[in-house]
Structure formats: C-alpha cells, structure tokens
Enzyme design. Structure first.
Site, short mmCIF file in Angstrom:
data_model
loop_
_atom_site.label_atom_id
_atom_site.label_comp_id
_atom_site.label_asym_id
_atom_site.label_seq_id
_atom_site.Cartn_x
_atom_site.Cartn_y
_atom_site.Cartn_z
N LYS A 50 43.45 40.20 30.91
CA LYS A 50 44.74 40.29 31.73
C LYS A 50 45.44 39.09 31.45
O LYS A 50 44.94 37.85 31.25
CB LYS A 50 44.43 40.37 33.23
CG LYS A 50 45.52 40.61 34.08
CD LYS A 50 45.05 40.80 35.56
CE LYS A 50 46.31 41.04 36.35
NZ LYS A 50 45.95 41.29 37.87
N SER A 125 47.74 45.55 40.08
CA SER A 125 48.50 44.88 39.13
C SER A 125 47.67 44.85 37.43
O SER A 125 48.52 44.66 36.58
CB SER A 125 48.92 43.53 39.37
OG SER A 125 47.71 42.78 39.53
N SER A 149 43.99 44.70 42.82
CA SER A 149 44.33 44.78 41.56
C SER A 149 43.42 45.17 40.47
O SER A 149 43.80 45.52 39.37
CB SER A 149 45.15 43.46 41.21
OG SER A 149 46.53 43.50 41.76
N1 GLN Z 1 49.17 45.24 45.33
C1 GLN Z 1 48.84 44.04 45.91
C2 GLN Z 1 50.06 42.91 45.88
O1 GLN Z 1 51.21 43.27 45.13
C3 GLN Z 1 47.62 43.43 45.31
C4 GLN Z 1 48.08 42.74 44.04
C5 GLN Z 1 46.61 41.84 43.36
O2 GLN Z 1 45.46 42.20 43.81
N2 GLN Z 1 46.86 41.05 42.54
O3 GLN Z 1 50.11 41.89 46.39
#
Ligand code: GLN
Length: 445
Positions: A50, A125, A149
């Site tokens: 990532k 994400s 994410s």
């Molecule tokens: N969807 C959540 C956010 O926008 C989690 C994102 C993540 O785990 N990086 O914060």
C-alpha cells in the site's frame, strides 16, 4: 495466482518467471488501476505494498498530490522484515488519499475498480491492495487498517484481510493517519497465507514506541483448525445489515456450528457511538499528523511570494477535498473551548467501547460480525460524507478497542459480489483468531 506459501518455495529462476507474468498481467488489467507504480524491488517473492508504507529510495505518495515526487529515505520496519524473509516489494497500490475513505475514490491517481464488478468500488482505503489480490495481480499485499481499511476492501473484493492487535506490528515507516488506531496487516488469497505474512511482519520494534514489547510466538506453524471455540454473535449488528449480509451471516453460523464451535449471543452498545468517537479521535490525530505536509520538507510545493502564502497555497492545492475536510474537523475538535466537549468525551466513549469488548471476551473466544452493512456499492453512490462514514459502522469499534480481526470471504450475492464477514479476537490472541478463521474457511470449502 500461486499462493504465498507456494511462492516461498520457488527457485530464483521460477521467481523471475513469476514476476514477468505478474508484470504482464498487471499491464493487461491496467484498467482496474490497482497499482500506482510497479517496480521490482529485490529478489524475493513479490508483494504489493500500500502506498503509505515506505520503501527506501522509492516514491511514497499516500495517493496524494502533496507527496508527489517524495522519495522515502528509509524502509518501514515491515519492509525490512519482509526482505529478511525472502519477500520483496513489487508495486505500490492505490488507496484513498492518506487512507481516509472507504471506497478508494479519493485517490489523486484515479479510482480503483472492483475486479468483480467494474461499476463498483473495491472498498477502501486499501482498495488497490484488495483488488490486486482478488484479481490475481499480486501473490499477497500489505494494507493498513485505521478503521476497517484492510477488512472492508477484502470483503468487497473477495480476499482475506487481517488487522493485528494494536502494537503487534511496527508502524515505523507507515505514513501516520491516526497514530492510536493505525495498524499494518496482510491481505491474501487465503487464511494460511495471511498467517504467514502476519508472522513475517510482526513482533517488537524499538523504533516504534507503541510496539508491544512481548515475546512473539509465530502462528502459522501452530495453526489448528480443530480447536473448538466459543464464538459470540452480536444480534443487533446483524439485524441492521442488508439481506445479503444477513444471508452470509447465517451461512457462516451454520458452518461454524458444523465445525463444532459453540455459538453464543452477546450485546455491545449501539455502534453509532463507535462512529462518533472514531470520527473525532481519527480526525483530531490526522489534523496533527498532516501538519507536517507544508511544502517545505515533502514533495509538492506551490510557489508564492511569502512563506505564509506558500503554506496556504501548497496545502490548498496539495490536499484533496476529503483530507481537507478531516483536517478542519480535527482542528475544530481540538480547539480550545471545544476540546472537553468533543475530544475528551470521545476518549471516554472509546474506553467504554473497550470495556464492552473486554466483557464479551471474559466468556467468548471470538466474535463473528459483519464487515460492512452491504456488499460493494456503486461508484458515486455515497456523495454525502456522512453516508460514507456510516459504512464503517462494523469495523471501527475494533480499532478503537485495539483488537485483532480478520475478514474472510463467506458468500456471494446473486450478482456475484463477494460478501465477507469478520472474526474478532481478544488482544494478542491472534493464534485463536487464525485458528477460528481457518476452521471457518475450511467449513465453507
Ligand atoms: N473508512 C475509515 C476512514 O475513512 C477507515 C479508513 C482506514 O482504516 N484507513 O477513516
């Protein structure tokens, strides 16, 4: 695609062949846009990374314009550990900008498509990592999970995604979003591969002050799917999920019962409190962590005739809309006069959530829970930010409590969309988590 377990046995020549095939397949499927950049970074088994994890002498962008051109000066600890164990970075995967999002629609490098249905999001994400693994464009991948994410994109694309206990995996070299919640974890084709990759990246790291300084016992070599466990279900969570998710839930429960596990019912407080607490804590920490991107030290800079204007223009131009929204929110909840009402209150709620999970684990070994309220949704269907935040309702409690969890593909909808569910474990009980996950995977065939 060959599994990680099998790939670790390949000779140098076979690995070279694998990488050639992989590069060709990524090129053929460039429409999916799983990768921001592809490059072979060593002699090991190729792993997709990532793009918020540093690989020395390679760009790291967090899918943001503001980091364009920035070259990582050192390896993240997880990368060093991979290199020591015969794995090497092979591409930087797409993501929501700075890991803020649930759909990979906010990337400066364009959205990633869900390989199972190209009109739908891959989740986020870590959408690029999930799409890469699910489409056979990676042997395995690393993602990061601050509020779901890793688990949610795994569930949307149909692969396995695991979030370790907070402190289990070093965050050194991970671009910080919300430091008290972030964890790096494996995204793989099956549970055993997840255990293998998890073992490789885990353990104490003196370079991360929040890294747990306990002896690490490997899980992959001790996997035992025959252990009989007590698995708790949260009735209320299930009732609120879509029919497709409920169907997957029933299927998983049947499978677990057939494997000889005991199913018990448990209660947690309304998950709406998880959302409120999370979006205060996460944005507060993000506003602090992202203050370093000011055009001086990292990547992109706008020219201006004064320092103040340079900061202003760089940050206005360099950050996308969602990131700016969160910086503003976070700055607001930390500002004097509001700190007690929002941030302090959210921290208290966070403690209550942690206590509730602890109570469940006094009696149960694992919890079975949905990952998301629905399967993968269509692009552009969640334009209201609040609606997007609400899709994290089942994943963020785990981060607030610092627990480990794993998302496994359980079912498919009539349209062929994957539905994943998660098992949640107690702190540092990853062995139990993987044993239960392997048993569920086996039962589902
Ligand atoms: N969807 C959540 C956010 O926008 C989690 C994102 C993540 O785990 N990086 O914060």
């Amino acid at each position: 695609m060959i599994t990680l377990k099998e790939a670790l046995k390949l000779s140098k020549e076979e690995l070279a062949e694998l990488k050639k095939d992989l590069a060709a397949k990524i090129e053929e499927n460039s429409e999916i846009n799983a990768y921001i950049d592809v490059k072979d970074f060593g002699d090991g088994v190729p792993i997709a990374i990532k793009d918020n994890i540093q690989v020395k002498e390679w760009e790291i962008t967090c899918a943001s314009k503001i980091l364009q051109g920035y070259i990582a000066p050192y390896n993240a600890t997880v990368i060093d550990r991979m290199l020591e164990k015969g794995l090497s970075p092979f591409g930087r995967t797409n993501m929501d900008e700075f890991a803020m999002g649930s759909s990979t629609e906010t990337s400066f490098y364009g959205k990633t498509l869900n390989p199972k249905d190209k009109n739908r999001v891959p989740g986020g994400s870590s959408g690029g990592s999930a799409a890469a693994v699910a489409a056979g464009l990676a042997v395995a991948a690393l993602g990061s999970d601050t509020g779901g994410s890793i688990r949610q994109p795994a569930a949307f694309c149909g692969c396995v995604g695991m979030k370790p206990t907070y402190g289990r995996v070093s965050r050194f070299g991970l671009a910080a979003y919300s430091s008290s919640l972030d964890q790096i974890g494996p995204m793989t084709q099956n549970v055993e591969d997840a255990a293998i990759l998890y073992d490789i990246i885990s353990g104490h790291d003196p370079k991360d002050s929040t890294s747990a300084s306990m002896v690490y016992s490997p899980v992959a070599s001790n996997l035992n799917p025959d252990r009989k466990l007590k698995i708790a279900v949260i009735e209320k969570y299930v009732k609120d999920a879509s029919e497709e998710v409920q169907k997957a839930y029933r299927k998983a429960i049947d499978a677990l019962k057939k494997e000889g596990h005991e199913i018990v019912s448990c209660e947690l407080m309304d998950a709406k409190y998880d959302i409120s607490a999370y979006y205060i804590v996460a944005t507060a920490e993000a506003s602090t962590n992202l203050s370093r991107y000011d055009g001086v030290r990292y990547g992109f800079r706008e020219k201006a005739d004064s320092l103040r204007k340079m900061y202003f223009k760089t940050r206005s131009e360099g950050f996308g809309e969602e990131v700016k929204r969160r910086i503003l929110l976070g700055t607001f909840v930390l500002s004097s006069g509001y700190y007690d009402a929002y941030y302090l209150k959210a921290q208290k709620v966070r403690h209550l959530i942690k206590d509730e999970y602890a109570k469940v684990f006094e009696d149960a070994d694992l919890i079975l829970s949905p990952v998301a309220p629905t399967p993968a949704f269509e692009f552009g269907s969640k334009k209201d930010p609040l609606e997007m935040y609400l899709s994290d309702v089942y994943t963020i409690g785990v981060n607030l409590a610092g627990l480990p969890a794993i998302s496994i593909p359980v079912d498919e909808t009539e349209e062929g969309l994957p539905v994943g569910l998660q098992l949640i474990g107690n702190h540092f009980e990853e062995q139990t988590l993987f044993d239960g996950a392997l048993s569920l995977e086996r039962a589902l065939g």
